[in-house]
Design a protein around this motif. Structure first.
Motif, short mmCIF file in Angstrom:
data_model
loop_
_atom_site.label_atom_id
_atom_site.label_comp_id
_atom_site.label_asym_id
_atom_site.label_seq_id
_atom_site.Cartn_x
_atom_site.Cartn_y
_atom_site.Cartn_z
N UNK A 248 0.86 -1.19 0.00
CA UNK A 248 0.00 0.00 0.00
C UNK A 248 0.90 1.23 0.00
N UNK A 249 0.51 2.26 -0.77
CA UNK A 249 1.34 3.46 -0.89
C UNK A 249 0.64 4.66 -0.25
N UNK A 250 1.40 5.40 0.57
CA UNK A 250 0.88 6.57 1.27
C UNK A 250 1.74 7.80 0.93
N UNK A 251 1.23 8.98 1.33
CA UNK A 251 2.01 10.22 1.16
C UNK A 251 2.97 10.37 2.33
N UNK A 252 4.20 10.77 2.02
CA UNK A 252 5.23 10.85 3.05
C UNK A 252 5.09 12.08 3.94
N UNK A 253 4.82 13.24 3.34
CA UNK A 253 4.87 14.50 4.08
C UNK A 253 3.49 15.01 4.50
N UNK A 254 2.46 14.25 4.27
CA UNK A 254 1.11 14.66 4.70
C UNK A 254 0.32 13.43 5.12
N UNK A 255 -0.75 13.67 5.88
CA UNK A 255 -1.57 12.56 6.36
C UNK A 255 -2.37 11.96 5.20
N UNK A 256 -2.38 10.65 5.14
CA UNK A 256 -3.14 9.96 4.09
C UNK A 256 -3.74 8.68 4.65
N UNK A 257 -4.86 8.24 4.06
CA UNK A 257 -5.57 7.06 4.55
C UNK A 257 -5.90 6.12 3.39
N UNK A 258 -5.98 4.85 3.76
CA UNK A 258 -6.41 3.82 2.81
C UNK A 258 -7.41 2.91 3.53
N UNK A 259 -8.53 2.63 2.82
CA UNK A 259 -9.57 1.77 3.40
C UNK A 259 -9.37 0.33 2.91
N UNK B 170 -1.19 -15.78 8.69
CA UNK B 170 -1.11 -14.32 8.70
C UNK B 170 -1.01 -13.76 7.27
N UNK B 171 -1.46 -12.52 7.11
CA UNK B 171 -1.36 -11.80 5.84
C UNK B 171 -0.44 -10.61 6.06
N UNK B 172 0.63 -10.52 5.25
CA UNK B 172 1.60 -9.43 5.39
C UNK B 172 1.49 -8.48 4.22
N UNK B 173 1.41 -7.17 4.52
CA UNK B 173 1.32 -6.13 3.50
C UNK B 173 2.40 -5.09 3.73
N UNK B 174 3.13 -4.73 2.69
CA UNK B 174 4.16 -3.69 2.78
C UNK B 174 3.51 -2.31 2.71
N UNK B 175 3.92 -1.41 3.61
CA UNK B 175 3.43 -0.02 3.64
C UNK B 175 4.55 0.88 3.16
N UNK B 176 4.29 1.65 2.11
CA UNK B 176 5.31 2.50 1.50
C UNK B 176 4.84 3.93 1.48
N UNK B 177 5.69 4.86 1.97
CA UNK B 177 5.38 6.28 1.96
C UNK B 177 6.30 6.98 0.97
N UNK B 178 5.74 7.75 0.05
CA UNK B 178 6.54 8.44 -0.97
C UNK B 178 6.19 9.92 -1.02
#
Length: 227
Positions: free
Chosen positions: A129-140, A219-227
């Motif tokens: 899952x990809x998120x924003x690095x410098x601001x708050x972001x959410x994923x459902x 278990x289910x493993x998901x990588x979290x990436x902030x860019x």
């Protein structure tokens, strides 16, 4: 008497002369015919006959031979193509067999290691899952119970810049539930989210239930990436 005898001799001479001329004429004629007629004609007839035979029989024989050569070449080509196709089919079959063997070995290794299948599915599916690095972001995320019993789940993350809501939960058979993953601004670019799942044990305190019992689902493993 002398005149009659002279006449008879004269007639005989004329006769012999005529016969000799006729013979010479025939001989000369024969020689001429043999020079210009029979020899030439024989040769001409022979050559004409030979040419006719070559013209009629020769090409037919060559065409027949060429046809047979072409047919043989086509048969060899078709045979070669069939051989190549057979080889390709065998290669594909071997490849499928190898893939099947690898899958079976992988499945056997998984069973030997005691790895378990997850009791829930996650949407959107994927390894990261990809998120924003410098601001708050959410994923459902949407969890669904794909087992034949009631299940419970637990969320774990490797970095505290990520928050989950809810962290614990239960799902009835076939039931779905949404989970919100929030990333707050940080310097962390990568983290891991692990979704632990198990059959519901009947405990109200899910945290305690997970501490006291081993999970029954993988278990289910998901990588979290902030860019």
């Amino acid at each position: 008497m002398i005149s009659i005898f002279s006449i008879i001799v004269f007639i005989a001479q004329i006769t012999f002369f005529a016969i000799g001329c006729a013979g010479g004429s025939n001989n000369n004629g024969n020689e001429k015919r043999s020079r210009f007629g029979f020899r030439s004609g024989a040769k001409t007839k022979f050559h004409v006959k030979g040419d006719t035979e070559v013209a009629t029989k020769g090409p037919v024989s060559m065409a027949s031979t060429a046809s047979k050569v072409t047919e043989n070449a086509d048969e060899k080509k078709i045979s070669h193509q069939d051989t190549v196709r057979t080889a390709k089919d065998k290669t594909i079959v071997k490849s499928k067999d190898k893939t099947s063997e690898k899958e079976n070995l992988k499945s056997q290794k998984t069973e030997r290691k005691g790895e378990k299948k997850p009791l829930i599915s996650v949407e959107p599916s994927g390894d990261s899952l990809t998120f924003k690095l410098e601001s708050e972001s959410q994923i459902r995320l949407t969890f669904k119970n794909i087992s034949d019993e009631k299940i419970m789940f637990k969320m774990r993350v490797s970095d505290h810049s990520y928050n989950m809501n809810p962290v614990f939960g239960t799902l009835e058979i076939g039931e779905s539930s949404d989970v919100i993953v929030t990333h707050t601004p940080s310097q962390c670019k990568e983290a891991k989210l692990v979704i632990v799942n198990s059959k519901y044990a009947g405990d109200v305190d899910l945290a305690k239930s997970f501490r006291n019992r081993k999970p029954t689902g993988g278990p289910i493993t998901i990588n979290l990436v902030a860019t």
